[in-house]
Scaffold this active site. Structure first.
Site, PDB file in Angstrom:
ATOM      1  N   GLY A  17       1.042  -0.689  -0.083  1.00  0.00           N
ATOM      2  CA  GLY A  17       0.102   0.053  -0.216  1.00  0.00           C
ATOM      3  C   GLY A  17       0.658   1.580  -0.239  1.00  0.00           C
ATOM      4  O   GLY A  17       0.545   2.080  -0.621  1.00  0.00           O
ATOM      5  N   THR A  94       4.313  -7.162   9.265  1.00  0.00           N
ATOM      6  CA  THR A  94       4.394  -7.766  10.690  1.00  0.00           C
ATOM      7  C   THR A  94       3.700  -9.480  10.360  1.00  0.00           C
ATOM      8  O   THR A  94       3.195 -10.028   9.562  1.00  0.00           O
ATOM      9  CB  THR A  94       2.713  -6.830  10.691  1.00  0.00           C
ATOM     10  OG1 THR A  94       1.202  -7.261   9.646  1.00  0.00           O
ATOM     11  CG2 THR A  94       2.750  -5.459  11.269  1.00  0.00           C
ATOM     12  N   GLN A 149       3.389  -1.071  21.005  1.00  0.00           N
ATOM     13  CA  GLN A 149       2.553  -1.435  20.227  1.00  0.00           C
ATOM     14  C   GLN A 149       1.577  -2.869  20.345  1.00  0.00           C
ATOM     15  O   GLN A 149       2.480  -4.167  20.437  1.00  0.00           O
ATOM     16  CB  GLN A 149       2.747  -1.094  18.822  1.00  0.00           C
ATOM     17  CG  GLN A 149       0.628  -1.988  18.289  1.00  0.00           C
ATOM     18  CD  GLN A 149      -0.682  -1.359  18.982  1.00  0.00           C
ATOM     19  OE1 GLN A 149      -0.625  -0.023  18.748  1.00  0.00           O
ATOM     20  NE2 GLN A 149      -1.411  -2.404  19.189  1.00  0.00           N
ATOM     21  N   TYR A 155       8.206  -6.577  15.789  1.00  0.00           N
ATOM     22  CA  TYR A 155       8.134  -5.317  14.549  1.00  0.00           C
ATOM     23  C   TYR A 155       8.899  -3.470  15.193  1.00  0.00           C
ATOM     24  O   TYR A 155       9.103  -3.071  14.279  1.00  0.00           O
ATOM     25  CB  TYR A 155       6.748  -5.173  14.570  1.00  0.00           C
ATOM     26  CG  TYR A 155       6.225  -4.734  13.358  1.00  0.00           C
ATOM     27  CD1 TYR A 155       6.610  -4.753  11.818  1.00  0.00           C
ATOM     28  CD2 TYR A 155       5.853  -3.312  13.287  1.00  0.00           C
ATOM     29  CE1 TYR A 155       5.890  -3.360  10.717  1.00  0.00           C
ATOM     30  CE2 TYR A 155       5.306  -2.317  12.548  1.00  0.00           C
ATOM     31  CZ  TYR A 155       5.370  -2.533  10.545  1.00  0.00           C
ATOM     32  OH  TYR A 155       4.752  -1.272   9.902  1.00  0.00           O
ATOM     33  N   TYR A 187      -1.025   4.775  11.524  1.00  0.00           N
ATOM     34  CA  TYR A 187      -2.375   3.265  10.853  1.00  0.00           C
ATOM     35  C   TYR A 187      -2.837   4.067   9.860  1.00  0.00           C
ATOM     36  O   TYR A 187      -3.322   5.353   9.730  1.00  0.00           O
ATOM     37  CB  TYR A 187      -3.180   3.414  12.064  1.00  0.00           C
ATOM     38  CG  TYR A 187      -2.801   2.302  12.878  1.00  0.00           C
ATOM     39  CD1 TYR A 187      -2.905   0.840  13.198  1.00  0.00           C
ATOM     40  CD2 TYR A 187      -2.569   3.079  14.298  1.00  0.00           C
ATOM     41  CE1 TYR A 187      -1.909   0.519  14.100  1.00  0.00           C
ATOM     42  CE2 TYR A 187      -1.707   1.890  15.042  1.00  0.00           C
ATOM     43  CZ  TYR A 187      -1.406   0.353  14.784  1.00  0.00           C
ATOM     44  OH  TYR A 187      -0.965   0.003  15.543  1.00  0.00           O
TER      45      TYR A 187
HETATM   46  N1  CAA Z   1      -3.899  -2.412  24.381  1.00  0.00           N
HETATM   47  C1  CAA Z   1      -3.732  -3.934  25.429  1.00  0.00           C
HETATM   48  N2  CAA Z   1      -4.369  -4.989  25.400  1.00  0.00           N
HETATM   49  C2  CAA Z   1      -4.962  -6.237  24.376  1.00  0.00           C
HETATM   50  C3  CAA Z   1      -4.657  -4.786  23.035  1.00  0.00           C
HETATM   51  C4  CAA Z   1      -4.403  -3.510  23.491  1.00  0.00           C
HETATM   52  N3  CAA Z   1      -4.256  -2.730  21.987  1.00  0.00           N
HETATM   53  N4  CAA Z   1      -5.237  -5.476  21.872  1.00  0.00           N
HETATM   54  C5  CAA Z   1      -5.080  -7.080  22.660  1.00  0.00           C
HETATM   55  N5  CAA Z   1      -5.475  -7.050  23.601  1.00  0.00           N
HETATM   56  C6  CAA Z   1      -5.552  -7.524  24.888  1.00  0.00           C
HETATM   57  C7  CAA Z   1      -7.121  -7.899  24.677  1.00  0.00           C
HETATM   58  O1  CAA Z   1      -7.332  -7.463  25.188  1.00  0.00           O
HETATM   59  C8  CAA Z   1      -7.244  -9.709  25.040  1.00  0.00           C
HETATM   60  O2  CAA Z   1      -6.348  -9.662  26.722  1.00  0.00           O
HETATM   61  P1  CAA Z   1      -7.386 -11.068  27.507  1.00  0.00           P
HETATM   62  O3  CAA Z   1      -7.115 -11.858  26.963  1.00  0.00           O
HETATM   63  O4  CAA Z   1      -6.990 -10.186  28.958  1.00  0.00           O
HETATM   64  O5  CAA Z   1      -8.708 -10.567  27.333  1.00  0.00           O
HETATM   65  C9  CAA Z   1      -5.553 -10.552  24.249  1.00  0.00           C
HETATM   66  O6  CAA Z   1      -4.894  -9.088  23.923  1.00  0.00           O
HETATM   67  C10 CAA Z   1      -6.196 -10.901  23.130  1.00  0.00           C
HETATM   68  O7  CAA Z   1      -5.144 -11.951  23.434  1.00  0.00           O
HETATM   69  P2  CAA Z   1      -5.468 -13.604  22.242  1.00  0.00           P
HETATM   70  O8  CAA Z   1      -5.160 -15.015  23.123  1.00  0.00           O
HETATM   71  O9  CAA Z   1      -6.813 -13.354  22.132  1.00  0.00           O
HETATM   72  O10 CAA Z   1      -4.452 -13.221  21.123  1.00  0.00           O
HETATM   73  P3  CAA Z   1      -3.388 -12.993  20.647  1.00  0.00           P
HETATM   74  O11 CAA Z   1      -2.392 -12.791  21.661  1.00  0.00           O
HETATM   75  O12 CAA Z   1      -2.854 -13.243  19.391  1.00  0.00           O
HETATM   76  O13 CAA Z   1      -2.618 -11.212  20.272  1.00  0.00           O
HETATM   77  C11 CAA Z   1      -3.276  -9.038  19.249  1.00  0.00           C
HETATM   78  C12 CAA Z   1      -3.790 -10.300  19.817  1.00  0.00           C
HETATM   79  C13 CAA Z   1      -2.652  -9.658  17.510  1.00  0.00           C
HETATM   80  C14 CAA Z   1      -2.160  -9.219  19.885  1.00  0.00           C
HETATM   81  C15 CAA Z   1      -4.381  -8.541  18.574  1.00  0.00           C
HETATM   82  O14 CAA Z   1      -5.111  -8.701  19.349  1.00  0.00           O
HETATM   83  C16 CAA Z   1      -3.471  -7.268  17.472  1.00  0.00           C
HETATM   84  O15 CAA Z   1      -3.771  -8.203  15.898  1.00  0.00           O
HETATM   85  N6  CAA Z   1      -3.794  -6.159  17.570  1.00  0.00           N
HETATM   86  C17 CAA Z   1      -3.344  -5.139  17.243  1.00  0.00           C
HETATM   87  C18 CAA Z   1      -1.900  -5.390  17.099  1.00  0.00           C
HETATM   88  C19 CAA Z   1      -1.493  -3.947  15.915  1.00  0.00           C
HETATM   89  O16 CAA Z   1      -1.870  -3.115  15.926  1.00  0.00           O
HETATM   90  N7  CAA Z   1      -0.777  -4.017  14.442  1.00  0.00           N
HETATM   91  C20 CAA Z   1      -0.795  -2.965  14.624  1.00  0.00           C
HETATM   92  C21 CAA Z   1      -0.371  -3.763  12.535  1.00  0.00           C
HETATM   93  S1  CAA Z   1      -0.403  -1.917  11.645  1.00  0.00           S
HETATM   94  C22 CAA Z   1       1.240  -1.703  11.149  1.00  0.00           C
HETATM   95  O17 CAA Z   1       2.126  -2.286  12.067  1.00  0.00           O
HETATM   96  C23 CAA Z   1       1.673  -1.153  10.472  1.00  0.00           C
HETATM   97  C24 CAA Z   1       2.819   0.133  11.580  1.00  0.00           C
HETATM   98  O18 CAA Z   1       3.449   0.426  11.223  1.00  0.00           O
HETATM   99  C25 CAA Z   1       1.566   1.127  12.076  1.00  0.00           C
END
Ligand code: CAA
Length: 249
Positions: A17, A94, A149, A155, A187
């Protein structure tokens, strides 16, 4: 043709992108743009899409994580297209997940592409740039490196490493006509961000962005355009945040 046409710009991760928007912008600025890609399947579709919009790029294949492969590619570009004046390191991926569950393979893959990839490309372009006494290097980092993050330890580490490289390389080549800068997007509405689970994206991330929306790829490309231009020669070792106010410091 204006004088700008003598400049060659190499964009890694061109078919993503951000890469696409950067290629289009630099082409509009008059650069001869070389687009790199990893797999031809995706690149071929991209080439056809670009062709439909009247754009044609020189395309070269390399896995940025492969030092030797990048070296061969850059040598071929220098011979077949011309000296590379502008390098935009945009290739990235990622593999998100909480640290306590992260496998070595996910850590390794992300560091290799996002950080080693920048080293590999910079290392192979830098001496020809020094010999010619001119260059612009723009490294795409991330807000994740600046603020941390949840779920992105691999990453964030790689992207934070990029700016350490930027600052040091900027110092070393400051007297050679070469600038090296980092852009740290927040983002942006790309496939990478759209791949974040919808619930997380809309309920956790979007409300954190003061301007109230995701960024546009063209907003990153506009800054690349300026940093790539000869007018930016007093800017080096800088890190530009473009994140809609999500992280200010
Ligand atoms: N802050 C705090 N807690 C968070 C959170 C956040 N931002 N996101 C998820 N959680 C917590 C949930 O509340 C949940 O907590 P509990 O277990 O206590 O209920 C837990 O994380 C979820 O755990 P899972 O086991 O379901 O999932 P996981 O360990 O596989 O992780 C994750 C989930 C992959 C982190 C998913 O939440 C995710 O994809 N988050 C977004 C991450 C993100 O922002 N990535 C950016 C990608 S784009 C990019 O990187 C481009 C750039 O340069 C900006």
């Amino acid at each position: 043709m204006d004088a700008h046409n003598r400049y060659v710009a190499l964009v890694t991760g061109a078919t993503g992108g951000l890469g696409t928007a950067i290629c289009k912008q630099l082409a509009a600025d008059g650069y001869r743009v070389v687009a790199t890609y990893k797999t031809w399947e995706k690149a071929e579709k991209w080439r056809l899409q670009m062709q439909e919009s009247g754009l044609q790029f020189d395309m070269y294949q390399a896995d940025v994580a492969d030092f030797e492969g990048v070296g061969k590619m850059i040598q071929a570009i220098e011979q077949e297209v011309g000296g590379i004046d502008v390098l935009v390191n945009c290739a990235g991926l990622t593999q998100d997940g909480q640290f306590r569950k992260m496998t070595f393979e996910r850590w390794d893959a992300v560091i290799k592409v996002n950080l080693y990839g920048v080293f590999n490309c910079c290392r192979h372009v830098i001496n020809p740039m020094i010999e010619r006494g001119y260059g612009r290097i723009i490294n795409i980092s991330s807000i994740s490196a600046q603020k941390g993050q949840f779920g992105e330890v691999n990453y964030a580490a790689a992207k934070a490493g990029i700016h350490g490289l930027t600052k040091t390389l900027a110092l070393e080549v400051a007297r050679k006509g070469i600038t090296v800068n980092t852009i740290s997007p927040g983002y942006i509405a790309t496939d990478m961000v759209l791949a974040i689970p919808e619930e997380v994206r809309n309920k956790r991330i979007l409300p954190e962005i003061p301007v109230g929306r995701f960024g546009g790829t063209d907003e990153i490309a506009a800054l690349v355009s300026f940093l790539a231009s000869p007018n930016s020669s007093f800017i080096t070792g800088a890190n530009y945040a473009i994140n809609g106010g999500q992280h200010m410091y």
